[in-house]
Design a protein around this motif. Sequence first.
Motif, PDB file in Angstrom:
ATOM      1  N   LEU A 236       0.953  -1.204   0.111  1.00 23.55           N
ATOM      2  CA  LEU A 236      -0.025   0.169  -0.193  1.00 23.55           C
ATOM      3  C   LEU A 236       0.829   1.471  -0.251  1.00 23.55           C
ATOM      4  O   LEU A 236       1.753   1.318   0.745  1.00 23.55           O
ATOM      5  N   TYR A 237       0.559   2.112  -0.825  1.00 20.11           N
ATOM      6  CA  TYR A 237       1.472   3.398  -0.964  1.00 20.11           C
ATOM      7  C   TYR A 237       1.320   4.325   0.445  1.00 20.11           C
ATOM      8  O   TYR A 237       0.143   4.172   0.648  1.00 20.11           O
ATOM      9  N   GLY A 238       2.442   4.637   0.726  1.00 22.79           N
ATOM     10  CA  GLY A 238       2.353   5.390   2.221  1.00 22.79           C
ATOM     11  C   GLY A 238       2.776   4.464   3.390  1.00 22.79           C
ATOM     12  O   GLY A 238       3.011   4.791   4.420  1.00 22.79           O
ATOM     13  N   HIS A 239       2.713   3.311   2.895  1.00 25.16           N
ATOM     14  CA  HIS A 239       3.072   2.325   4.024  1.00 25.16           C
ATOM     15  C   HIS A 239       4.278   1.455   3.505  1.00 25.16           C
ATOM     16  O   HIS A 239       5.389   1.753   3.877  1.00 25.16           O
ATOM     17  N   GLU A 240       4.057   0.516   2.703  1.00 24.89           N
ATOM     18  CA  GLU A 240       5.234  -0.350   2.266  1.00 24.89           C
ATOM     19  C   GLU A 240       6.164   0.352   1.221  1.00 24.89           C
ATOM     20  O   GLU A 240       7.227   0.058   1.141  1.00 24.89           O
ATOM     21  N   ILE A 241       5.458   1.195   0.355  1.00 23.23           N
ATOM     22  CA  ILE A 241       6.089   1.994  -0.745  1.00 23.23           C
ATOM     23  C   ILE A 241       5.944   3.475  -0.452  1.00 23.23           C
ATOM     24  O   ILE A 241       4.860   3.864  -0.288  1.00 23.23           O
ATOM     25  N   ASP A 242       6.996   4.086  -1.133  1.00 25.07           N
ATOM     26  CA  ASP A 242       6.968   5.598  -0.945  1.00 25.07           C
ATOM     27  C   ASP A 242       8.020   5.957  -1.951  1.00 25.07           C
ATOM     28  O   ASP A 242       8.985   5.375  -2.405  1.00 25.07           O
TER      29      ASP A 242
END
Lengths: 365, 127
Positions: A236-242
Motif C-alpha cells: 500500500l502506497y504510504g506504508h510499504e512503498i513511497d
Amino acid sequence: MKRTPLFQVHQAAGARLIEFAGYEMPVQYSGVLEEHRTVRLKAGIFDLSHMGEFLFTGPEALGALQRLLTNDLSKLEVGGAQYSLLCLENGGIVDDVIVFRLAQGYLMVVNAANIAKDLDWIKAHLPEGVHLEDQSEDTALIAVQGPEAARIVQALTSLALDGLYSFEAAEDQVAGKKALIARTGYTGEDGFEIYLGAADAVAVWEALMAVGQPLGLVPVGLGARDTLRLEAGLTLYGHEIDERTTPLEAGLGYFVRFEKGDFLGKEALLKQKAEGVKQKLVAFTVEGRGIPRQGYPLLAPDGSVIGRVTSGSFSPTLERDIGMGYVQTAFAAPGTLIGVDIRGKARPAEVIKGRFVPSRTRRRP
Amino acid sequence: MYPENLKYSKEHEWVMAEAGNRARIGITFFAQKELGDVVFVELPEEGAEVAAGDGFAVVESVKAVSDIYAPVSGRVVEVNQALNDNPERINEDPYGEGWIAVIEMTDAAELDDLLNSDDYAALVAEA
C-alpha cells in the motif's frame, strides 16, 4: 472535503465516514471483521471512486509511458491490464498504478492520495504528441470482490465473464450503463473493478446490491480493504512503498523490466540491483498476541533494531497478528526468527514467504 | 447507553462500585463504538498496584490501539481472562461480559472525582 457520487448511498447504509485522501469515505459499515470475512466467504462491494484515472492518447503515448513506467507495456494488447510503477530518477517510488490498454489509448489508474503529485510528475516528463486527460472527477469505480463476485456481476452484464481472466478488461455495459469491466482487485480474491461515468454510479451500485444481497454481498469500507490487502501480501502506497523505497527493496522487481529500454529510475535501480539491496520488505507473523503497527521497530534475536513495521493488523482469516515491514537483507529469508517491539515489549515473530492467504484470483491458464 | 449506576472517566472508562471497596472497570459504549472491532486486550497483572490515571491495560481494535487508564487507585484483584479468547465481548457487552478488571480501591473517595451518567452523556454528545 470531496465526496464520491456514492456518498449518499454510504450515508443511508449507516457507514462510518472518515477523511481519506481529501475525500469523505466509508471506513466501515457493519464492522471491519464481518466485512472482511464476508469478502473471503461470499462477496463485498467497494466504492473506490476516489482513485485517479488518467487517459493517454496520441501516437507517442506508448513511448511516453514506456519511459515513465518500470514495467514493459509493449506487449500489452487491447483489453490487457498491467501493474506498474512510476519511479523517481533515484529509484524511489512516486506511485504504483494499473495501466489498461484500451482501443482509444492507455488508461492509468493511480492512488487517490497521489493524483496531484502524479499529474505534476507525469506532465514534467511528457513529450510532444501525447494527450493526457485527467478523468478522475468524472469516473466512478465500484469493486465487487469475493467468491460470489462473478455470479453477481454476470447477472448484470452480457459480457461473458468466463472469458475474462485476471488482469484483463473489456468495455461493455453493467446494469445498462457503459462500463469498463476489469478482472482486478486488491483483496487476493477473484473479483472485478468496474469503471463508470460518475452519473451512473448510484444506479449500478444499487443494481449490484439488489442481485448480490441474496448471495451474501455486503458493502465494505476502507478498514476491511486494508486488512484484506495485507493478508494478500499486497503493498500500500504510504506504508510499504513511497519515495524513499524502491521496487527492488519492496519485492516488486518483477515489475521492473530493465531490458525494455530507457525509463525513469533505470540507472539507479540497475546500480542497486548490482550492489544488492540493503533492506527488504518481508511479511511476518507474531507469536502470541500483540499487533504490530506502522513504525514499530523490528528486532534481531539479540534485540538490535533491524528495520521497521510498515503495516500490521489482526488477521481475521488466520486469527493471529500479522505485519509487513522492512528488515536488513540478512534477516529477510522466510523462516527467519525476528522480533517486533510492541510498545516496549519484544514479541517473537517469524518471516513468512510472500503472503498470508493463498491468492484466489482467476489466472488465464 | 450510559447506565445510571456507573461512574465514568473523561477517558471513556466506566466504574462500578462493588462491596468491599472494589471497583469493576471497563470501557464505555462510546469508546467501543469509536474503536470498532476489538481484537486484542492486553490485561493488567493480578496484584499490580495502580494509581488513578496510570495506563493499566491496552485495547486494540483492527485500526487503533488505545490505552486504558485506571480511573481509581488500588490493587488489581481480578482480571477478565475471558477477553483473551473473546475480545469482541467488549463490543458486544461493554458493561457486562466486556468488563476488564477489578481494582480494590485504596481511596474510595476518588469515585467522587468521576462523572455521573448524565455528565458523561453530555461529554460524548460533544465529541
